[in-house]
Write a protein that holds these residues in place. Structure first.
Motif, PDB file in Angstrom:
ATOM      1  N   PHE A  28       0.878   4.167   1.184  1.00 37.47           N
ATOM      2  CA  PHE A  28       1.704   5.374   1.222  1.00 37.47           C
ATOM      3  C   PHE A  28       3.267   4.972   1.437  1.00 37.47           C
ATOM      4  N   THR A  55       3.534   1.099  13.523  1.00 38.21           N
ATOM      5  CA  THR A  55       4.180   1.358  12.439  1.00 38.21           C
ATOM      6  C   THR A  55       5.318   2.485  12.813  1.00 38.21           C
ATOM      7  N   CYS A  93       6.810  13.736  10.549  1.00 32.74           N
ATOM      8  CA  CYS A  93       5.635  13.765  11.675  1.00 32.74           C
ATOM      9  C   CYS A  93       6.342  14.106  12.956  1.00 32.74           C
TER      10      CYS A  93
END
Ligand code: THU
Length: 136
Positions: A28, A55, A93
């Motif tokens: 993604f 990440t 996020c």
């Protein structure tokens, strides 16, 4: 609110940025671009790791790139655009919202929602956020 042409060029910068993504695990690819109050644009992509929790999202990469180039005093985020290579709905996020709010409490955020590009504000995306005022 950004003029349409400026919003579109910020989105285009974000699209170019996901070409550099390192996303072998999720597949993604995400790109982000921030526009600073002084007009400069910085971009970022997601950078994954075999230890998944390490990440770094595209949005934080863009912020860290600006800070490492200019220093924190000159990084005042006016707007951010985030896109992905699957054209699916995706807003920043929680971790990225917290980092963005540190350098752009009044920033405009452009992201892909279910109906296309949506515009929101950092204050809407992260109300009552924790900030440096609590530490003084
Ligand atoms: N990701 C971002 O880079 N930004 C977002 O706003 C959401 C998620 C990345 C992290 C990870 O590499 C991949 O997308 C799947 O979660």
């Amino acid at each position: 609110m950004l003029p349409d042409s400026q919003r579109d060029s910020l989105l285009a910068s974000a699209r170019r940025a996901y070409e550099h993504a390192y996303a072998p695990y999720s597949k993604f690819r995400v790109g982000a671009a921030i526009l600073l109050e002084d007009g400069q644009i910085f971009t970022g992509c997601n950078v994954e790791n075999a230890s998944y929790g390490l990440t770094n999202c595209a949005e934080r990469t863009a912020v860290f790139s600006a800070i490492s180039t200019l220093g924190p005093e000159r990084v005042r985020i006016r707007a951010l655009a985030v896109v992905n290579d699957r054209q699916v709905a995706c807003s920043p996020c929680g971790a990225c919202r917290q980092v963005l709010s540190e350098f752009g409490r009044d920033a405009e955020i452009y992201y892909l929602g279910p109906q296309g590009i949506e515009r929101s504000s950092m204050r809407e995306l992260l109300p009552d956020c924790f900030g440096s005022d609590s530490l003084t």
